[in-house]
Structure formats: structure tokens, C-alpha cells
Design a protein around this motif. Structure first.
Motif, short mmCIF file in Angstrom:
data_model
loop_
_atom_site.label_atom_id
_atom_site.label_comp_id
_atom_site.label_asym_id
_atom_site.label_seq_id
_atom_site.Cartn_x
_atom_site.Cartn_y
_atom_site.Cartn_z
N ILE A 183 55.77 21.20 39.27
CA ILE A 183 57.03 20.95 38.67
C ILE A 183 57.08 21.04 37.10
O ILE A 183 56.80 19.91 36.89
N CYS A 184 57.95 21.87 36.71
CA CYS A 184 58.20 21.64 35.13
C CYS A 184 59.61 21.50 34.85
O CYS A 184 60.50 21.97 35.72
N LYS A 185 59.93 21.10 33.66
CA LYS A 185 61.60 21.26 33.44
C LYS A 185 62.09 22.46 33.48
O LYS A 185 63.38 22.37 33.77
N ALA A 186 61.53 23.44 33.03
CA ALA A 186 62.24 24.69 33.10
C ALA A 186 62.47 24.91 34.44
O ALA A 186 63.52 25.81 34.61
N TYR A 187 61.59 24.88 35.59
CA TYR A 187 61.95 25.19 36.80
C TYR A 187 63.22 24.38 37.38
O TYR A 187 64.13 24.93 38.06
N GLU A 188 63.44 23.01 36.65
CA GLU A 188 64.46 22.32 37.49
C GLU A 188 65.87 22.57 36.63
O GLU A 188 66.72 22.74 37.42
N GLU A 189 65.70 23.09 35.54
CA GLU A 189 66.90 23.81 34.88
C GLU A 189 67.34 24.92 35.26
O GLU A 189 68.51 25.22 35.33
N ILE A 190 66.43 25.70 35.74
CA ILE A 190 66.91 27.02 36.23
C ILE A 190 68.00 26.77 37.64
O ILE A 190 69.12 27.64 37.82
N GLY A 191 67.78 25.84 38.52
CA GLY A 191 68.61 25.35 39.40
C GLY A 191 69.92 25.19 38.75
O GLY A 191 71.06 25.33 39.58
N GLU A 192 70.17 24.72 37.84
CA GLU A 192 71.55 24.22 37.10
C GLU A 192 72.11 25.56 36.66
O GLU A 192 73.41 25.67 36.51
N LEU A 193 71.15 26.52 36.22
CA LEU A 193 71.55 27.72 35.42
C LEU A 193 72.29 29.10 36.26
O LEU A 193 72.79 29.94 35.80
N CYS A 194 71.67 28.85 37.57
CA CYS A 194 72.00 30.24 38.38
C CYS A 194 72.62 29.82 39.54
O CYS A 194 72.62 28.70 40.15
N ASN A 195 73.37 30.90 40.21
CA ASN A 195 74.01 30.61 41.60
C ASN A 195 72.83 30.96 42.73
O ASN A 195 73.06 29.95 43.41
N THR A 196 72.39 31.81 42.58
CA THR A 196 71.06 31.97 43.75
C THR A 196 69.73 32.27 42.80
O THR A 196 69.78 32.82 41.79
N PHE A 197 68.65 31.61 43.62
CA PHE A 197 67.53 31.84 42.89
C PHE A 197 66.48 32.33 44.28
O PHE A 197 66.46 31.40 45.04
N LYS A 198 65.86 33.48 44.44
CA LYS A 198 65.06 33.90 45.42
C LYS A 198 63.70 34.25 44.88
O LYS A 198 63.30 35.05 44.04
N SER A 199 62.71 33.57 45.72
CA SER A 199 61.51 34.01 45.46
C SER A 199 60.74 34.78 46.53
O SER A 199 60.91 34.20 47.79
N VAL A 200 60.18 35.70 46.32
CA VAL A 200 59.85 36.87 47.55
C VAL A 200 58.38 36.94 47.53
O VAL A 200 57.81 37.69 46.31
N PRO A 201 57.95 36.36 48.59
CA PRO A 201 56.66 37.02 48.94
C PRO A 201 56.42 38.54 48.88
O PRO A 201 57.44 39.08 49.42
N TYR A 202 55.36 39.09 48.23
CA TYR A 202 55.19 40.42 48.16
C TYR A 202 56.38 41.20 47.89
O TYR A 202 56.66 42.24 47.88
N GLY A 203 57.11 40.45 46.73
CA GLY A 203 58.22 40.89 46.04
C GLY A 203 58.15 42.28 45.36
O GLY A 203 58.80 43.18 45.33
N ASP A 204 56.86 42.56 44.88
CA ASP A 204 56.61 43.67 43.99
C ASP A 204 56.23 44.84 44.74
O ASP A 204 56.49 46.03 44.27
N ILE A 205 55.86 44.71 46.00
CA ILE A 205 55.92 45.67 47.05
C ILE A 205 57.27 46.03 47.72
O ILE A 205 57.41 47.12 48.09
N THR A 206 57.82 44.83 48.11
CA THR A 206 59.22 45.19 48.80
C THR A 206 60.32 45.67 47.86
O THR A 206 61.17 46.38 48.52
N TYR A 207 60.47 45.21 46.75
CA TYR A 207 61.43 45.64 46.11
C TYR A 207 61.28 46.29 44.72
O TYR A 207 60.42 45.75 44.00
#
Length: 296
Positions: A103-127
Motif C-alpha cells: 500500500i502506498c499513499k496514492a492508492y489510499e487517496e484514490i479511495g477518496e477521489l472516486c465513487n467506484t474503483f474496480k480491479s479486474v482480473p484478466y481485464g485486458d482480455i475481458t474489456y
């Protein structure tokens, strides 16, 4: 088509031309709004990182930090800078490929800056959008030297209707991008549902699984339903079943996992053997395939 499929299916002497042709065709789409690219070069220096022991540190040279550590989660650094730059723009729903690291501070701040945050396994194949990001990155590595902000912007800005913004992330951001905790990021809490869990057992190697239609159909199903695909890890995944999830058993073990379907209600999953799964996923395949573009 994902960048790795170019490497796999296009002859070596045609790959550069194929990548160039495909990416510029995609960049010309009028549905594109913004293309945001970040790059990071760090001047030689020592960087302090936490060890696993409390209050202990280790040192890494900056180039080793970039190559061995930062690359694991660099997607979230770009997302963080984008959200900071356009904090009042209204762009608040984020989707990215799966990532790892501490965990870095940038990762923690993302949670405050966005409404939804989705991390997708095989995302580059799926979307397709995530696949396109891979393709664009592959083209930039192929065509742009030095791979710096100004050169990147000059190369693509005249060939797309999208607004192109490039940015450099340098040493003044180290306090945000260097992990400040030894806790691993919990991307299992960020997966979109429904999840197609593929339980391959010991019978099918990963490299073979990725060439099978059942994997492709699973990605199509996930895309059309806003979900994701992953390999089943029972010890962890049983805590995250959504009720709409699928568990596809390729090794004949569906009976041993039926408890998740029969004895759960809200946090359950439909358990299918390989034959039933192929039928389930292909019932509407002809209509789904017409809109699926991320798998070659």
C-alpha cells in the motif's frame, strides 16, 4: 485484440506494422474523450522501503524500485494523477487491470477521489477499453524514443479526436508512490460482480486454459454482465461470493462444491461442471460475440 495476441498470432516481420495500423484505427474513433498517459523516470538515488519487521527499512536504487516494485501497481499511479488533475471533472468511476504490491499513499487517496474503483482480473482480455490501453502502450514503446512526456504527446495528439494529456511523475511524488506499509493491496475487495470462477484443478495447465473456448466465453459473459473472470481460490473466494457468481469446475469436482449453491442464499454461486458450463455460457453466444472485441 490485445497486444500479446499480436505477438502470438502475427509473424514477427509484420508485428510493428500490424500494431501501428490497429492502434491508429482505434485512436481515430470519435467516441474517445481523453487519452491520459504518464511516464516515470527517477534520477539515480537510494529509496527507503519498509521491511516486514516493524520500524525497519531497506534501501533500493531508484531504477530497481521502478523495475521491480513500481511496475506491479503503476496503473494506480496513473489513475491517481488523473483523478487529482481532474478532481472536479465528474469522472469518478474507475476500472483497471488487476494489480499487486504493498500500500502506498496514492492508492489510499484514490479511495477518496472516486465513487467506484474496480480491479479486474484478466481485464485486458475481458474489456475492450483496457485492451486498448495495452495496445496504445505497446505502440508507444515501439515508436517513441525517448519515451518522455513531450515525445509521447507529439506522437499521438494529431491522430485522434480525443484530448491528449501526458504527464511526468518524478521524485517529488516519491512520498505518494513508494509503499509506506507492508500490507498487500486487497484487490479481491475491488472485483466487479458477477465473477466467473474457473476451478481448473490439476488437470488443465494455465497456458492451455487460455486457449480454450470456455475461457473466451467466460470473458464474454463477464463483459456483458459487468463482471470479471478469475481462477478459483476457495480459501479466499468463498468470502466474496455475490449470489450471481458462477463456479465452473473443469476437473469434475462440481459435486464437492455444491454447498456454495445449495446451502447459501445471498452469498452463493451457481456451480457448473464443464459440460453444463459450456451450454450455459453459449446459450446467447451468437449475440454476445457480435459485440465482443477484446479477444482475438
Amino acid at each position: 485484440m490485445k497486444d500479446k495476441y499480436i505477438n502470438r498470432y502475427v509473424p514477427l516481420w509484420k508485428q510493428e506494422d500490424a500494431r501501428r495500423e490497429i492502434v491508429f484505427e482505434l485512436l481515430s474513433l470519435d467516441v474517445l474523450d481523453t487519452i491520459y498517459v504518464t511516464e516515470t523516470y527517477l534520477q539515480p538515488r537510494w529509496i527507503e522501503l519498509y521491511r516486514e519487521e516493524d520500524d525497519a527499512f531497506r534501501r533500493e536504487m531508484s531504477h530497481k524500485f521502478v523495475e521491480d516494485i513500481l511496475f506491479q501497481y503503476y496503473d494506480i499511479i496513473s489513475i491517481w494523477r488523473y483523478l487529482k488533475r481532474y478532481e472536479n471533472s465528474g469522472y469518478k468511476d474507475v476500472m483497471t487491470d488487476d494489480f499487486s504490491g504493498h500500500i502506498c499513499k496514492a492508492y489510499e487517496e484514490i479511495g477518496e477521489l472516486c465513487n467506484t474503483f474496480k480491479s479486474v482480473p484478466y481485464g485486458d482480455i475481458t474489456y475492450p477499453a483496457l485492451s486498448m490501453a495495452d495496445l496504445v502502450t505497446g505502440l508507444l514503446k515501439q515508436e517513441v524514443y525517448p519515451l518522455r512526456r513531450e515525445e509521447i504527446q507529439d506522437y499521438i495528439q494529431d491522430d485522434t479526436p480525443a484530448y491528449v494529456q501526458t504527464e511526468s511523475i518524478r521524485s517529488d511524488a516519491l512520498d505518494k508512490i513508494v509503499p509506506h506499509k507492508t500490507n498487500d493491496v486487497r484487490t479481491d475487495l475491488l472485483r466487479p460482480d458477477p465473477t466467473v470462477h474457473i476451478h481448473k484443478g490439476d488437470t488443465i495447465p494455465k497456458d492451455r486454459l487460455y486457449t480454450l473456448d470456455i475461457f473466451k466465453y467466460s470473458c464474454i459473459f463477464a463483459q456483458q454482465n459487468g463482471g470479471c473472470v478469475k481462477l478459483f481460490d476457495e480459501s479466499n473466494d468463498r468470502h466474496h461470493l455475490s449470489g450471481d457468481d458462477l463456479i465452473i469446475c473443469l476437473d469434475g469436482s462440481s459435486d464437492s462444491l455444491k454447498d456454495y449453491e445449495e446451502l447459501n442464499s445471498k452469498y452463493s454461486a451457481k456451480v457448473l461442471d464443464r459440460e453444463d458450463a459450456m451450454e450455459y455460457l453459449t446459450e446467447n453466444y451468437s449475440s454476445l460475440a457480435k459485440t465482443h472485441t477484446s479477444v482475438a
